[in-house]
Scaffold this active site. Sequence first.
Site, PDB file in Angstrom:
ATOM      1  N   SER A  39       0.873  -1.169   0.000  1.00  0.00           N
ATOM      2  CA  SER A  39       0.000   0.000   0.000  1.00  0.00           C
ATOM      3  C   SER A  39       0.911   1.220   0.000  1.00  0.00           C
ATOM      4  CB  SER A  39      -0.873  -0.021   1.258  1.00  0.00           C
ATOM      5  OG  SER A  39      -1.915   0.915   1.131  1.00  0.00           O
ATOM      6  N   GLU A  40       0.734   2.115  -0.982  1.00  0.00           N
ATOM      7  CA  GLU A  40       1.750   3.160  -1.176  1.00  0.00           C
ATOM      8  C   GLU A  40       1.789   4.194  -0.046  1.00  0.00           C
ATOM      9  OE1 GLU A  40      -0.684   2.496  -3.375  1.00  0.00           O
ATOM     10  OE2 GLU A  40      -1.567   4.313  -4.215  1.00  0.00           O
ATOM     11  N   ASN A  41       0.785   4.156   0.849  1.00  0.00           N
ATOM     12  CA  ASN A  41       0.863   5.051   2.005  1.00  0.00           C
ATOM     13  C   ASN A  41       1.767   4.502   3.104  1.00  0.00           C
ATOM     14  OD1 ASN A  41      -1.233   3.091   2.297  1.00  0.00           O
ATOM     15  ND2 ASN A  41      -1.921   4.168   4.116  1.00  0.00           N
TER      16      ASN A  41
END
Lengths: 217, 232
Positions: A45-47
């Site tokens: 998840s890019e966060n």
Amino acid sequence: MLDKFGIAKRIAKELKDGYYVNLGIGIPTLVANYVPEGIEVILQSENGLLGIGPFPFEGEEDPDLINAGKQTVTTLKGSSFFDSAMSFGMIRSGRVDLTVLGAMEVADNGDIANWKIPGKMVKGMGGAMDLVASAKHIIVAMQHVNKAGESKLLPACTLPITGLGCVKKVVTELGVFDIDQRGFVLLERAPGVSVEYIKEKTAGRLVVEGDIPEMEL
Amino acid sequence: MLNKVVANAQEAIKDIKDHSVIMLGGFGLCGIPENCIDALVKSGVQNLTCISNNAGVDDFGIGLLLKTRQVKKMIASYVGENAEFERQLLSGELEVELIPQGTLATRCMAAGYGMPAIYTPAGVGTEVAIGKESREFNGKTYLMEYAFDADYAIVKAWKGDTHGNLIFRATSRNFNPLMAMAGKTTIVEVEELVEPGVLDPDQIHTPGIYVNKIFKGLHYEKRIEQVTTRKK
């Protein structure tokens, strides 16, 4: 014809054991529900999370723990957290094996547009431009036609581009397509969909070679 | 003797003047400096340029500063959840620069690492590339993107000590440690403020050298944008 769950299910068949995978918002997120048995994939998840777990049980939501779609999630054994620069570092340096994302338009040369409709919709590209510029494999999960019935598989994108020549595979409710220098290469038909119908709904160059099998889900 | 501790959010942001460029940590509403945003609204400071991944929602986060028209320019990667933002943008009241999320993160990182610019493939061939220098490395084209030059970074950490050493929690880390390194002045609000020596040096995400002001936030709503659960 497939529904969105069918599209997700078909894409899940592309997963390989040990893959690190980034799933975009919408249909791509659903792919996580259909990971084939015996295959382990780690979702990025890019966060800032590797190893996205399932949604939390009711009452156990943690506001500090979300996915890139801002939904509450959980961790798994072996998960890790990191900052946003490292997150895109792992994407840019090619560590993420597969990216699945949605699109408004895909061109028969692999160009993708999915972030802006001038004068109408201004949401921003989020991480999409970074992902399409760097991912090793990109699969687009999308509806074949828009609400007006017009093809989204085009000779050239009409909307602002997200990335050039980066899409190699598209799965729609009508079929599975590879993209090579000849255009959209039809690999499989969705159940009950004819090659003629796919031809009618595809505005970009379409390559049909031999008998096209119906997909198995 | 180091004295970075301030009493509260009002005190922390009191030097921020009209036309300042400020970075605000957070991803969506996760890990945003809620107390400082409230104080900025109350301060009435005008014509801010805000650098943040998102623009909050209509009634929370940076959305509060948009509602009061305190933001002149927004630099962000994704602004999809804010109707007021979209309205101000389409009507031309708000200046907006949308940039790829990885570019945003790395431009913060570059500032914190003392590097003037970075090269990234994100945005090549798109409108993001217009007017930018590009260069080929090993047969692939990259855009040159400058390090941010922000007057203030306003970030939220989970725990901090009075030297400014910070620890972030779960995915509320996101842009916070990067921005903490990138501001000319860095203001930090924490849930828990402790004395030096309480935090394990091996667990520190941001060393105190990057932090100028720190305080314990009075109240955290920690609003969740999308509650998604499963049944037991």
